[in-house]
Design a protein around this motif. Structure first.
Motif, PDB file in Angstrom:
ATOM      1  N   PHE A 120      -5.244  -2.841   0.902  1.00 16.36           N
ATOM      2  CA  PHE A 120      -5.673  -3.638  -0.244  1.00 16.36           C
ATOM      3  C   PHE A 120      -6.686  -4.708   0.190  1.00 16.36           C
ATOM      4  O   PHE A 120      -7.696  -4.946  -0.490  1.00 16.36           O
ATOM      5  CB  PHE A 120      -4.447  -4.291  -0.883  1.00 16.36           C
ATOM      6  CG  PHE A 120      -4.775  -5.225  -2.023  1.00 16.36           C
ATOM      7  CD1 PHE A 120      -5.451  -4.789  -3.141  1.00 16.36           C
ATOM      8  CD2 PHE A 120      -4.393  -6.564  -1.959  1.00 16.36           C
ATOM      9  CE1 PHE A 120      -5.737  -5.652  -4.192  1.00 16.36           C
ATOM     10  CE2 PHE A 120      -4.679  -7.430  -2.990  1.00 16.36           C
ATOM     11  CZ  PHE A 120      -5.348  -6.977  -4.116  1.00 16.36           C
TER      12      PHE A 120
ATOM     13  N   VAL B 261      -8.475  -2.883  -4.824  1.00 20.49           N
ATOM     14  CA  VAL B 261      -7.495  -2.227  -5.685  1.00 20.49           C
ATOM     15  C   VAL B 261      -7.626  -0.708  -5.667  1.00 20.49           C
ATOM     16  O   VAL B 261      -6.673   0.011  -5.951  1.00 20.49           O
ATOM     17  CB  VAL B 261      -7.616  -2.781  -7.118  1.00 20.49           C
ATOM     18  CG1 VAL B 261      -8.842  -2.211  -7.833  1.00 20.49           C
ATOM     19  CG2 VAL B 261      -6.350  -2.485  -7.922  1.00 20.49           C
ATOM     20  N   SER B 262      -8.795  -0.183  -5.291  1.00 22.63           N
ATOM     21  CA  SER B 262      -8.966   1.272  -5.260  1.00 22.63           C
ATOM     22  C   SER B 262      -8.032   1.923  -4.246  1.00 22.63           C
ATOM     23  O   SER B 262      -7.553   3.042  -4.450  1.00 22.63           O
ATOM     24  CB  SER B 262     -10.419   1.634  -4.940  1.00 22.63           C
ATOM     25  OG  SER B 262     -10.790   1.130  -3.660  1.00 22.63           O
TER      26      SER B 262
ATOM     27  N   ILE C  17      -5.053   0.814  -3.470  1.00 25.11           N
ATOM     28  CA  ILE C  17      -3.732   0.815  -4.085  1.00 25.11           C
ATOM     29  C   ILE C  17      -3.620   1.931  -5.108  1.00 25.11           C
ATOM     30  O   ILE C  17      -2.612   2.637  -5.179  1.00 25.11           O
ATOM     31  CB  ILE C  17      -3.445  -0.553  -4.741  1.00 25.11           C
ATOM     32  CG1 ILE C  17      -3.461  -1.660  -3.685  1.00 25.11           C
ATOM     33  CG2 ILE C  17      -2.116  -0.524  -5.486  1.00 25.11           C
ATOM     34  CD1 ILE C  17      -2.403  -1.530  -2.625  1.00 25.11           C
ATOM     35  N   GLU C  18      -4.678   2.103  -5.895  1.00 27.44           N
ATOM     36  CA  GLU C  18      -4.643   3.158  -6.910  1.00 27.44           C
ATOM     37  C   GLU C  18      -4.502   4.524  -6.257  1.00 27.44           C
ATOM     38  O   GLU C  18      -3.763   5.388  -6.732  1.00 27.44           O
ATOM     39  CB  GLU C  18      -5.913   3.121  -7.766  1.00 27.44           C
ATOM     40  CG  GLU C  18      -5.857   4.120  -8.917  1.00 27.44           C
ATOM     41  CD  GLU C  18      -6.994   3.960  -9.902  1.00 27.44           C
ATOM     42  OE1 GLU C  18      -6.920   4.578 -10.977  1.00 27.44           O
ATOM     43  OE2 GLU C  18      -7.952   3.214  -9.591  1.00 27.44           O
TER      44      GLU C  18
ATOM     45  N   CYS D 135      -2.065  -1.535 -10.997  1.00 27.60           N
ATOM     46  CA  CYS D 135      -3.250  -2.076 -10.331  1.00 27.60           C
ATOM     47  C   CYS D 135      -3.721  -3.377 -10.979  1.00 27.60           C
ATOM     48  O   CYS D 135      -4.219  -4.281 -10.293  1.00 27.60           O
ATOM     49  CB  CYS D 135      -4.380  -1.044 -10.334  1.00 27.60           C
ATOM     50  SG  CYS D 135      -4.018   0.392  -9.298  1.00 27.60           S
TER      51      CYS D 135
ATOM     52  N   ILE E  80      -1.354  -6.061  -9.507  1.00 30.70           N
ATOM     53  CA  ILE E  80      -1.377  -6.372  -8.073  1.00 30.70           C
ATOM     54  C   ILE E  80      -2.505  -7.336  -7.714  1.00 30.70           C
ATOM     55  O   ILE E  80      -2.458  -8.001  -6.668  1.00 30.70           O
ATOM     56  CB  ILE E  80      -1.441  -5.083  -7.223  1.00 30.70           C
ATOM     57  CG1 ILE E  80      -0.827  -5.357  -5.841  1.00 30.70           C
ATOM     58  CG2 ILE E  80      -2.861  -4.555  -7.118  1.00 30.70           C
ATOM     59  CD1 ILE E  80      -0.411  -4.127  -5.094  1.00 30.70           C
ATOM     60  N   VAL E  81      -3.489  -7.451  -8.582  1.00 32.76           N
ATOM     61  CA  VAL E  81      -4.551  -8.436  -8.330  1.00 32.76           C
ATOM     62  C   VAL E  81      -4.267  -9.756  -9.035  1.00 32.76           C
ATOM     63  O   VAL E  81      -5.032 -10.712  -8.905  1.00 32.76           O
ATOM     64  CB  VAL E  81      -5.925  -7.896  -8.786  1.00 32.76           C
ATOM     65  CG1 VAL E  81      -6.308  -6.663  -7.982  1.00 32.76           C
ATOM     66  CG2 VAL E  81      -5.946  -7.575 -10.280  1.00 32.76           C
TER      67      VAL E  81
END
Length: 806
Positions: free
Chosen positions: A558, A563-564, A566-567, A782, A785-786
């Protein structure tokens, strides 16, 4: 020999133990009727009724599901003795009074069925004397059975025979208690307090005596004698409070009344400690009276001070140097403690020395072999190692010499020397009492193998003691693939060729967390199973089943890729879950301990779940500010649609509400039975009482599904509640937020859960796929998570292990 079937049990005595034994029988689906005296006023079953009602209030909960209290039958000795004729097992659990028990036996004897086993749950009364009061026809079917409190949670049950008990009766009862009740059985000789309480209470009395000798406080001693020492986290004095000082005093009195200096060289140490006498006089019996060695006032914990006869602030900790010593290997640890200059180290050596000394002196009279002593102390007193195990681990003869030197120097609690078998003969040559051949019997003067009862065939990897040659699940069987994340293996190398084999996938990560490597391994396992095996079982050998996704493994990705990354990880987990669900072989999850978050999602996507009774299952992601992201919400939505399809109603929302509440409030089933109520286990899933039978049952479930012509379910579209359902849920959430019951961030997370469960901005009844809902899950995950508040929760959990409320 005809199989002994327990179709119904009678428990005599609705006191604390009797009622809780009845509760545990209900937990494992055994019909039970609870007896007591007729009430003097009101309904004749009033005593039993009140006892059953009280079961619902007790903590820890004796019942897996509180409403199952209604399944306990109610009876009294005046009106209902005829019911005993239909019982296969009768457990007497009345007060520890020999005269009361004998009087009751005379009443029930005419009503005992010709095949029924009668057992007395006593903590120390002579089983042989009790047996003498029964007719000769019943004596061969009579024995002692000692459950430890609380019966649902304590693994130990001691079985005690008499000279007239038929051997097959004890074998039959051991099989039922092991497989039916999920307990660990040891066989004790008919001596005062049997094994665990004899050794354990002698150890507690020794500890209290050494506390006085070294001038330590109760809180420091509990810190030293808890997890640091490899024992129950409650230590010594908190354990006494939990047990009850009146109960402890009764067990001490049993020792005092039935032993003397000739039968027990430690007898001089069996006086009731002055502090216990004072607390009893004050009516401070421990946890049950909210005051004992400790008392809680508001948020403050106080400890009793004998000098002032009042409570003073508690919370002192042991010197850190001894915590470091206790982490050393056993041999080094004991040498350091023996040579320690400080009182805390000297105290620790003294209590360990006393435990070795006591166990060795009494092995020949209290137990058939050393294995039963060590298992009793593990299962009954929460020790990581029994006294003989630790002694052997530290170097048998070296420790023996140190103990004997202290005895000779007058430092020990008694002057009786260690038995000759300690220094000479097979034990000395083998380096301890536990060997590949068996465990040492001081009475038979040989090593005794484990009992080879048919019930133990169900335990592929029973809990073993140091020195035993039992197989280790980490290396046993035939390995097909192994890396740092997962091991894929079979019990037998020839299983693939048989066409009846079952592939086992064992997760190896810390807390069996789900990482990208674990997901790759599970997919690989499915592909291997589809090619060569009848089925697949996910079983990792020990607890937990899985504590969820590996958040720590995700954080570096991360930080680097945002975030990509995590996705991508979430998509991989979701794909893994669907691969398991739609595998062309049945995949069975064998659950023991925690199955939280991703662990719960892993379990629910399998064809079948086999869960140990003490399994705690739930979607807990909101605790770290997230939503379930590996298909958990999709599962809830799909199950709601499936349940609604079997109903005459048209509204989907009522079937969705309970699942939404469970996820939004991070509800965890506090037993496998409660997890079934929450929908994480289904009626078709199997609940197993004994932890060591889990793999056996799971493999057989996989085979049974395969033999029944298993086909993966169709990938169907299913209806969702849509925007109108989401609006209804949001309405109740607004009230909770505005009423101060949830924070703004809680509201935000719950609204995202509602959005996923209801299918987003679509009409009610819209048909969607699992992939569609999983995409909504990923989007919500997602987005959270940010979020700064979610990151606060994640970092708080990783650093302290406790949820952050923000």
């Amino acid at each position: 020999m005809t199989r002994f079937q327990v179709k119904k049990v009678a428990v005599l005595g609705a006191g604390v133990m009797g009622a809780q034994i009845a509760a545990h029988l209900v937990n494992v689906k055994v019909p039970v009727v609870l007896f007591d005296l007729p009430a003097k006023e009101g309904a004749k079953n009033g005593i039993v009724t009140r006892a059953i009602d009280n079961l619902k209030k007790l903590k820890p909960a004796p019942l897996g599901v509180a409403q199952d209290a209604a399944l306990i039958g109610q009876a009294n000795y005046e009106e209902h003795l005829e019911q005993l004729r239909g019982c296969d097992l009768i457990i007497e659990a009345i007060a520890e009074r020999m005269d009361w028990k004998l009087d009751l036996y005379a009443k029930i004897a005419p009503f005992v069925a010709p095949h029924a086993i009668v057992a007395s749950n006593t903590s120390g009364l002579s089983i042989t004397k009790l047996s003498a009061a029964l007719p000769e026809s019943i004596q061969p079917r009579f024995c002692g059975i000692h459950f430890f409190n609380p019966p649902r949670y304590m693994h130990l049950v001691e079985l005690i025979d008499t000279p007239t008990t038929a051997p097959q009766v004890l074998d039959q009862l051991e099989a039922f208690v092991t497989s039916g009740l999920g307990k660990g059985v040891v066989r004790a000789h008919d001596t005062p307090n049997f094994i665990a309480n004899r050794v354990g209470i002698a150890g507690m009395l020794s500890t209290m005596q050494e506390v006085d000798n070294f001038g330590l406080t109760y809180d420091v001693v509990d810190d030293l004698t808890g997890k640091k020492l490899g024992r129950a986290s409650s230590g010594t004095f908190r354990t006494a409070d939990v047990v009850g000082l009146d109960t402890m005093a009764h067990v001490i009195k049993t020792l005092q009344d039935n032993l003397d200096e000739k039968t027990d060289p430690f007898y001089a140490s069996f006086g009731t400690p002055a502090v216990v006498q004072k607390l009893l006089a004050l009516g401070h019996l421990g946890q049950k009276t909210k005051a004992g060695f400790y008392k809680k006032v508001g948020r403050d914990v106080l400890r009793f001070d004998l000098a002032s006869e009042d409570y003073v602030p508690a919370g002192q900790k042991a010197d850190e140097v001894y915590a470091r010593m206790l982490k050393k290997p056993a041999a080094e640890r004991l040498r350091l403690l023996r040579n320690a200059e400080g009182p805390q180290g000297q105290f620790l050596w003294a209590i360990l020395r006393n435990s070795f000394h006591y166990a060795a002196l009494h092995l020949g009279t209290i137990a058939d072999n050393a294995r039963d002593v060590d298992q009793a102390m593990r299962w009954g007193f929460g020790m990581a190692q029994g006294p003989f195990e630790l002694w052997q681990d530290a170097g048998w003869l070296d420790v023996a010499r140190m103990v004997q030197e202290d005895i000779d120097a007058g430092k020990a609690l008694c002057r009786a020397p260690l038995p000759d078998w300690v220094f000479n003969g097979p034990v000395a040559q083998a380096g301890g009492v536990h060997t590949a051949e068996g465990s040492w019997s001081a009475s038979a003067q040989k090593f005794i193998a484990r009992r080879a009862l048919p019930v133990y065939v169900r335990q592929h990897f029973p809990e073993k003691l140091l020195g035993e040659s039992l197989p280790d699940f980490k290396t046993a069987g035939h390995t097909l693939h192994e890396d740092d994340a997962i091991r894929l293996w079979t019990l037998d190398a020839g299983e693939a060729a048989s066409g009846n084999g079952v592939l086992i996938a064992s997760i190896k990560t810390k807390m069996h967390a789900l990482s990208p490597d674990v997901c790759e391994g599970l997919v690989q396992a499915v592909e291997m199973a589809e090619k060569d095996y009848a089925g697949m079982v996910i079983w990792s050998g020990d607890e937990p089943f899985s504590a969820g996704a590996d958040l720590q493994a995700m954080l570096p990705a991360f930080m680097v890729a945002g975030v990509s990354a995590i996705e991508g990880a979430e998509a991989q987990m979701q794909d893994t879950m669907l691969r398991l669900r739609y595998a062309n072989v049945p995949v069975v999850s064998a659950i023991r301990g925690l199955a939280l978050g991703g662990g719960c999602e892993l379990a629910v996507h399998c064809a079948r779940r086999v869960a140990h009774m003490e399994s705690y299952i739930g979607l807990v992601e909101v605790g770290v500010g997230l939503v379930p992201g590996a298909g958990g919400l999709t599962y809830i939505a799909r199950r709601a649609a499936e349940n609604a399809a079997t109903s005459t109603g048209k509204d989907l929302l009522p079937f969705l509400t309970e699942g939404f509440t469970a996820a939004a409030m991070a509800k965890v089933g506090m037993s496998a039975l409660e997890s079934r109520q929450l929908g994480y286990l289904l009626d078709s899933d199997v609940i197993v009482p004994h932890k060591d039978e889990l793999l056996y049952v799971a493999i057989n479930e996989a085979r049974a599904l395969a033999h029944g012509g298993w086909r993966a379910p169709h990938q169907r579209l299913f209806p969702v509640a849509g925007r109108s359902g989401r609006a209804t849920i949001l309405g109740s959430l607004v009230n909770m937020r505005d009423g101060g019951f949830i924070s703004a961030h809680d509201f935000h997370i719950a609204s995202l859960i509602a959005d996923v469960l209801c299918g987003g901005d679509v009409d009610a009844g819209t048909l969607v796929s699992e992939q569609y809902l999983m995409a909504l899950e990923r989007k919500a995950f997602c987005a959270l998570i940010v979020h700064p508040k979610t990151q606060e929760r994640i970092l708080g959990m990783l650093s302290t292990g406790k949820p952050v409320r923000n």
